[in-house]
Scaffold this active site. Structure first.
Site, mmCIF file in Angstrom:
data_model
loop_
_atom_site.group_PDB
_atom_site.id
_atom_site.type_symbol
_atom_site.label_atom_id
_atom_site.label_comp_id
_atom_site.label_asym_id
_atom_site.label_seq_id
_atom_site.Cartn_x
_atom_site.Cartn_y
_atom_site.Cartn_z
ATOM 1 N N CYS A 28 84.855 83.279 53.824
ATOM 2 C CA CYS A 28 85.820 82.767 52.854
ATOM 3 C C CYS A 28 85.010 81.985 51.824
ATOM 4 C CB CYS A 28 86.839 81.884 53.558
ATOM 5 S SG CYS A 28 87.973 81.081 52.419
ATOM 6 N N SER A 42 92.034 86.416 46.173
ATOM 7 C CA SER A 42 93.335 85.785 46.348
ATOM 8 C C SER A 42 93.654 84.913 45.129
ATOM 9 C CB SER A 42 93.273 84.914 47.594
ATOM 10 O OG SER A 42 94.445 84.174 47.718
ATOM 11 N N SER A 100 99.078 84.309 46.601
ATOM 12 C CA SER A 100 99.559 83.149 47.353
ATOM 13 C C SER A 100 100.943 82.819 46.841
ATOM 14 C CB SER A 100 98.624 81.960 47.128
ATOM 15 O OG SER A 100 97.352 82.268 47.616
ATOM 16 N N CYS A 118 92.802 77.091 55.985
ATOM 17 C CA CYS A 118 93.366 77.365 54.686
ATOM 18 C C CYS A 118 93.872 76.094 53.995
ATOM 19 C CB CYS A 118 94.557 78.271 54.921
ATOM 20 S SG CYS A 118 94.610 79.624 53.825
#
Ligand code: SF4
Length: 349
Positions: free
Chosen positions: A107, A197, A220, A340
């Site tokens: 990530c 994202s 998102s 997250c």
């Protein structure tokens, strides 16, 4: 970075070739240097041992070779590893390695801080300092890949641009980093293993479609009507849900690439039957493959909490009943603030 010198990794292969030609050197020298830069991950000209000492010195005199270095590493009980990287100009940025049996996912961050101020996100409470350059994003992937090989004896299988920052507000560097990550003379990874994202920048989602990118896109969403979304994601005020739905459809028409929705469940905010119904409605208007329902990780600055297990299961069942391909994502790396929305350059333990 020393003044007047340029970053050698900002030169393309053909620009390097022209440079060596001007020096009266043979063209293949450019290829050698390019390999050191993008495949052998040299962090100094000194390391380029198949070049003469004089040539290494010449490069050293004319260029810089700034690279990210690992500043601190934290290991979660569940195997997640968070790294804090140090940039050449003394900024800090974080990246995470998320291991499962089948996948090793990096990530990565695209900006230092973030300007979008999403209310549930630790990064959103930091100022945006600057964009990361494409070579810095590339370094994050290389360093996390090295970690994966060292700790899990496996190479990275996937990359998600879900760390600090809004990737589509650093469009050129993100795309260029992906070009380097996927190129045979870079890391040679498949673009199908990469997901970018976004918090929802409609214009740039369309741009991705126009550029016919090959990677996957995640939106998102986190709230399924404009009023609620405005409350937690200020970007929605100028990029409302209808505009996002249109942009996602355009992206899909142009690329055929997978689209995912991300939806964090917040207790008593977006976890009701009506919220689920609104989410179903949006899902039906976009050719999305999947909705990831994400378990929230509370952060100090925000007022949100996660719903109880019963409410979460009810929400999931309602989506399932309505034929939404939804998966519940449990949090990873919570104990080290690597989950997250938790990346904020906090002091390491
Ligand atoms: S969720 Fe993403 S876009 Fe929103 S503030 Fe956090 S890093 Fe920025």
């Amino acid at each position: 970075m020393q003044q007047g010198k340029s970053n050698i990794r900002h030169l393309s292969l053909s620009e390097l070739e022209q440079y060596f030609e001007r020096l009266g050197q043979q063209k293949f020298r450019a290829k050698q240097v390019y390999e050191w830069l993008w495949q052998k991950h040299a962090h100094s000209f000194e390391a380029m041992t198949n070049l003469s000492k004089e040539l290494r010195q010449k490069l050293q005199d004319e260029f810089t070779l700034p690279a990210l270095t690992v500043d601190a590493t934290q290991y979660s009980a569940d195997g997640t590893i968070k790294s804090r990287f140090h940039t050449h100009d003394a900024h800090l940025v974080e990246g995470v390695l998320i291991p499962t049996d089948e996948r090793k996912t990096a990530c990565v961050s695209s900006q230092i801080g973030c300007s979008l101020s999403c209310k549930f996100c630790a990064t959103g409470y930091m100022d945006r300092k600057r964009n990361l350059d494409y070579d810095e994003i590339y370094d994050e992937v290389v360093l996390i890949n090295q970690q994966s090989e060292r700790v899990y004896e496996k190479k990275l299988t996937n990359i998600v641009f879900m760390g600090m920052g809004e990737p589509l507000l650093n469009y050129k560097n993100v795309l260029k980093s992906i070009e380097r990550i996927t190129s045979p003379d870079g890391l040679g990874m498949s673009p199908r293993r990469i997901t970018v994202s976004t918090a929802g920048v409609a214009r740039m989602i369309r741009q991705l479609g126009e550029d016919k990118v090959k990677f996957k896109l995640a939106l998102s969403l986190h709230a399924a009507n404009d009023q609620k979304r405005n409350e937690i994601m200020p970007i929605n005020e100028t990029n409302h849900i209808k505009a996002l739905i249109e942009a996602l459809n355009f992206f899909y028409q142009q690329t055929g690439n997978e689209i995912t929705f991300e939806y964090i469940l917040f207790k008593d905010f977006n976890d009701s039957r009506q919220d689920a119904d609104e989410l179903v409605k949006i899902y039906r208007q976009v050719p999305a493959d999947l909705v990831n329902i994400i378990e929230y990780n509370p952060i100090e600055a925000a007022v949100f909490s996660k719903p109880d297990e019963f409410t979460t299961q009810q929400f999931m069942q309602h989506l399932e009943k309505n034929k939404v391909n939804a998966r519940l994502r449990r949090s990873r790396g919570k104990d080290i603030d690597a989950a997250c929305g938790q990346l904020a350059n906090k002091e390491s333990v």
